[in-house]
Design a protein around this motif. Structure first.
Motif, PDB file in Angstrom:
ATOM      1  N   PHE A 133      14.921  30.748 -26.635  1.00 45.19           N
ATOM      2  CA  PHE A 133      14.117  30.959 -25.426  1.00 45.19           C
ATOM      3  C   PHE A 133      13.424  29.635 -25.129  1.00 45.19           C
ATOM      4  CE2 PHE A 133       9.972  32.339 -23.643  1.00 45.19           C
ATOM      5  CZ  PHE A 133      10.356  33.269 -22.682  1.00 45.19           C
ATOM      6  N   LEU A 135      11.094  27.755 -22.782  1.00 41.15           N
ATOM      7  CA  LEU A 135      10.097  27.794 -21.708  1.00 41.15           C
ATOM      8  C   LEU A 135       9.189  26.558 -21.772  1.00 41.15           C
ATOM      9  CD1 LEU A 135       8.796  29.672 -19.478  1.00 41.15           C
ATOM     10  CD2 LEU A 135       7.359  30.609 -21.293  1.00 41.15           C
ATOM     11  N   SER A 136       8.692  26.226 -22.957  1.00 36.67           N
ATOM     12  CA  SER A 136       7.642  25.211 -23.094  1.00 36.67           C
ATOM     13  C   SER A 136       8.163  23.791 -22.872  1.00 36.67           C
ATOM     14  CB  SER A 136       7.028  25.276 -24.498  1.00 36.67           C
ATOM     15  OG  SER A 136       6.543  26.563 -24.758  1.00 36.67           O
ATOM     16  N   GLY A 141       2.599  23.898 -21.912  1.00 36.09           N
ATOM     17  CA  GLY A 141       2.637  24.881 -23.001  1.00 36.09           C
ATOM     18  C   GLY A 141       1.887  26.114 -22.554  1.00 36.09           C
ATOM     19  N   SER A 142       0.562  26.107 -22.764  1.00 35.82           N
ATOM     20  CA  SER A 142      -0.247  27.225 -22.251  1.00 35.82           C
ATOM     21  C   SER A 142      -0.133  27.297 -20.734  1.00 35.82           C
ATOM     22  CB  SER A 142      -1.720  27.026 -22.632  1.00 35.82           C
ATOM     23  OG  SER A 142      -1.856  26.840 -24.016  1.00 35.82           O
ATOM     24  N   TRP A 166       9.416  22.361 -28.660  1.00 33.86           N
ATOM     25  CA  TRP A 166       9.019  23.419 -29.593  1.00 33.86           C
ATOM     26  C   TRP A 166       9.934  24.630 -29.405  1.00 33.86           C
ATOM     27  CZ3 TRP A 166       4.435  22.078 -26.457  1.00 33.86           C
ATOM     28  CH2 TRP A 166       3.755  20.980 -26.990  1.00 33.86           C
ATOM     29  N   ILE A 167      11.222  24.389 -29.236  1.00 32.47           N
ATOM     30  CA  ILE A 167      12.138  25.499 -28.981  1.00 32.47           C
ATOM     31  C   ILE A 167      12.690  26.001 -30.318  1.00 32.47           C
ATOM     32  CG2 ILE A 167      14.205  26.249 -27.732  1.00 32.47           C
ATOM     33  CD1 ILE A 167      11.615  25.398 -26.053  1.00 32.47           C
ATOM     34  N   SER A 168      12.271  27.218 -30.665  1.00 32.25           N
ATOM     35  CA  SER A 168      12.724  27.832 -31.921  1.00 32.25           C
ATOM     36  C   SER A 168      14.221  28.087 -31.839  1.00 32.25           C
ATOM     37  CB  SER A 168      11.981  29.140 -32.162  1.00 32.25           C
ATOM     38  OG  SER A 168      10.613  28.883 -32.339  1.00 32.25           O
ATOM     39  N   HIS A 222      11.144  26.172 -39.883  1.00 31.69           N
ATOM     40  CA  HIS A 222      12.207  26.944 -39.240  1.00 31.69           C
ATOM     41  C   HIS A 222      12.843  26.044 -38.188  1.00 31.69           C
ATOM     42  CE1 HIS A 222       8.806  27.953 -36.459  1.00 31.69           C
ATOM     43  NE2 HIS A 222       9.752  27.904 -35.553  1.00 31.69           N
ATOM     44  N   LEU A 224      13.527  24.097 -35.109  1.00 35.01           N
ATOM     45  CA  LEU A 224      12.628  23.828 -33.989  1.00 35.01           C
ATOM     46  C   LEU A 224      13.065  22.487 -33.407  1.00 35.01           C
ATOM     47  CD1 LEU A 224       9.934  25.182 -32.920  1.00 35.01           C
ATOM     48  CD2 LEU A 224       8.708  23.547 -34.340  1.00 35.01           C
ATOM     49  N   VAL A 373       0.956  29.622 -37.235  1.00 35.16           N
ATOM     50  CA  VAL A 373       1.534  29.379 -35.914  1.00 35.16           C
ATOM     51  C   VAL A 373       1.438  30.608 -34.997  1.00 35.16           C
ATOM     52  CG1 VAL A 373       3.898  30.025 -36.486  1.00 35.16           C
ATOM     53  CG2 VAL A 373       3.487  28.252 -34.792  1.00 35.16           C
ATOM     54  N   TYR A 377       1.739  30.389 -30.724  1.00 34.25           N
ATOM     55  CA  TYR A 377       2.867  30.630 -29.800  1.00 34.25           C
ATOM     56  C   TYR A 377       2.792  32.006 -29.145  1.00 34.25           C
ATOM     57  CZ  TYR A 377       5.679  32.716 -33.691  1.00 34.25           C
ATOM     58  OH  TYR A 377       6.155  33.459 -34.718  1.00 34.25           O
ATOM     59  N   ALA A 380      -1.666  31.252 -26.983  1.00 34.72           N
ATOM     60  CA  ALA A 380      -2.701  31.017 -28.007  1.00 34.72           C
ATOM     61  C   ALA A 380      -3.813  32.058 -27.842  1.00 34.72           C
ATOM     62  CB  ALA A 380      -3.260  29.605 -27.853  1.00 34.72           C
ATOM     63  N   GLU A 382      -6.875  31.780 -27.253  1.00 37.05           N
ATOM     64  CA  GLU A 382      -7.733  31.546 -26.082  1.00 37.05           C
ATOM     65  C   GLU A 382      -7.073  32.100 -24.816  1.00 37.05           C
ATOM     66  OE1 GLU A 382      -6.978  29.440 -28.433  1.00 37.05           O
ATOM     67  OE2 GLU A 382      -8.900  28.879 -29.299  1.00 37.05           O
ATOM     68  N   LEU A 386      -8.328  35.089 -22.148  1.00 33.53           N
ATOM     69  CA  LEU A 386      -8.355  35.000 -20.679  1.00 33.53           C
ATOM     70  C   LEU A 386      -7.620  36.185 -20.058  1.00 33.53           C
ATOM     71  CD1 LEU A 386      -7.674  31.196 -20.073  1.00 33.53           C
ATOM     72  CD2 LEU A 386      -9.848  32.408 -19.967  1.00 33.53           C
TER      73      LEU A 386
END
Ligand SMILES: Cc1cc2nc3c(=O)[nH]c(=O)nc-3n(C[C@H](O)[C@H](O)[C@H](O)COP(=O)(O)OP(=O)(O)OC[C@H]3O[C@@H](n4cnc5c(N)ncnc54)[C@H](O)[C@@H]3O)c2cc1C
Length: 402
Positions: A133, A135-136, A141-142, A166-168, A222, A224, A373, A377, A380, A382, A386
């Motif tokens: 997946f 996306l980032s 990121g956020s 940061w794609i797993s 893992h 990444l 982590v 991911y 986060a 925070e 929100l």
């Protein structure tokens, strides 16, 4: 593994108890020899094996809907969560491999055309094809809407340029569900970017113009990676859903999987508590077992209560999603609470183990790194706050004045 204490709760039916029992029977036999892999080649090889093993055992069918060869008519978040909790208790890489097959293929399940579904999903369920997946981005990121990766229409194709990071499963995946702009970003008056003009595509790993720019090593190893798209031509048929609907698709995907991140945190925390209980009863000092001291008993009581509270939030969110409710609020509460409290539970367990707890390769040292982590991911902590606050304020706006 101890029986999952909450399985008799009204959130579950007989089918859930059955899948949990199957996973609990399978895991010790197939994951007991799980060695802690730290070097990249070993981690890659183990993840490939785990995907195959989870596929052969039938567990990956829970990542796919029945119409596409999956186990159940729709995504069943309670089944996903029970499987993740159980796998995480035994082996974080097993949980990772399971979760990524679901997260990496859900955009296809949710929005793919029939030919795309039949091309990609059977391999995901069988464990013969690895999903990711994407996306980032380095600057998004956020703040996902700030993404810059662009897919420009070109005849019957799109041409993709940009970077994902940061794609797993990056580096071992067979395909990537990639989110990219198909229209220029538009800013609000406050300078933030509107989440419009984003589309999703499925891109085969061997597509010319896609390369692994860098592999990333993390504290909890893992696969990444950072991906680079340079004039990467993809057929328009590879688009997932209508043009411009990609952001909504990403959110729909995360709405399913966010609760399962909470469940993975439960698995890590439950393992730490089980280890701490055993250790407290067997470690002797000052003429007593560690468990005889009231300070220890207080710590154990708080760990168990933290875990129970997180469990109830997690499976309540999963149950509500399975009942057809919108769970943006509940999933955010579950993810925030379960990941934050798992960190506390594992930290307290490590404290009880003293010096042993920080020895490289010790189960608690491993959990201490693996859990970290989860607070970052899929949003986060925070960001979850929100989401929760916005939902509360919106509901108040709708409510009649008191
Ligand atoms: C191990 C790992 C695996 C990942 N796998 C994937 C993957 O498979 N696919 C994918 O697309 N992405 C993946 N990611 C990326 C992940 O989703 C992002 O790291 C995450 O969204 C945070 O983005 P960022 O790292 O850019 O941090 P930033 O967006 O820079 O945020 C940094 C920190 O700022 C704080 N923060 C954020 N927003 C606010 C706010 N509004 N107010 C106050 N503080 C705030 C938070 O504490 C946050 O951790 C992965 C990341 C990691 C570390």
């Amino acid at each position: 593994m101890e029986p999952l204490a909450h399985l008799d709760s009204p959130f579950f039916d007989a089918a859930h108890r059955e899948i949990a029992a199957r996973a609990r029977a399978w895991a010790p036999e197939h994951l007991a020899e799980a060695v802690r892999c730290e070097d990249r080649e070993a981690v890659d090889a183990r993840c490939r094996n785990l995907v195959q093993g989870l596929g052969s055992a039938g567990f990956l069918r829970y990542c796919i809907r029945a119409e596409d060869g999956g186990a159940l008519p729709d995504f069943d978040v309670r089944s996903l969560a029970l499987l993740r909790e159980t796998l995480a208790w035994h082996d974080p890489l097993a949980d990772f491999s399971f979760a990524m097959q679901g997260l990496g293929s859900a955009p296809i399940s949710l929005a793919g055309s029939p030919p795309l579904k039949s091309r990609y999903l059977p391999g995901v369920a069988a464990g013969t094809s690895i999903a990711a997946f994407a996306l980032s981005e380095p600057q998004a990121g956020s703040d996902v809407a700030a993404m810059e990766c662009f897919a420009r229409p070109s005849g019957a194709d799109y041409v993709l340029d940009g970077c994902k990071t940061w794609i797993s499963n990056g580096g071992i995946a067979d395909f990537y569900c990639v989110f990219a702009r198909t229209a220029a970003a538009q800013s609000r008056a406050d300078g933030s970017t509107l989440a419009q003009g984003i589309s999703a595509f499925v891109v085969d790993a061997d597509t010319p113009g896609l390369r692994i720019e860098a592999r990333i090593d993390s504290m909890s190893p893992h696969p990444l990676a950072t991906l680079r798209f340079s004039s990467c031509r993809i057929a328009a048929e590879q688009r997932l859903g209508p043009e411009g609907e990609g952001f909504k698709l990403a959110l729909r995907t995360l709405d399913i999987f966010r609760t399962s991140v909470a469940a993975a945190a439960l698995g890590f925390a439950r393992r730490a508590l089980d280890e701490a209980l055993r250790h407290a009863r067997t470690r002797h000092m000052f003429g007593h077992a560690l468990a005889d001291f009231q300070l220890t008993q207080g710590a154990l009581a708080e760990m168990a209560t933290d875990l129970q509270a997180a469990t109830l939030l997690t499976y309540h969110a999963a149950w509500r999603r399975d009942e057809g409710h919108n769970v943006t609020l509940e999933a955010a509460m579950a993810k925030m609470t379960a990941t934050e409290s798992a960190q506390r539970v594992i930290d307290r367990a490590l404290q009880m183990f003293g010096g042993r707890g920080v020895e490289r390769g010790h189960i608690i040292e491993r959990l201490y790194r693996d859990v970290r982590v989860l607070r970052i991911y899929e949003g986060a902590t925070e960001v979850q706050k929100l989401i929760i606050a916005r939902a509360l304020l919106k509901s108040q706006e709708k409510a009649p004045d008191a």
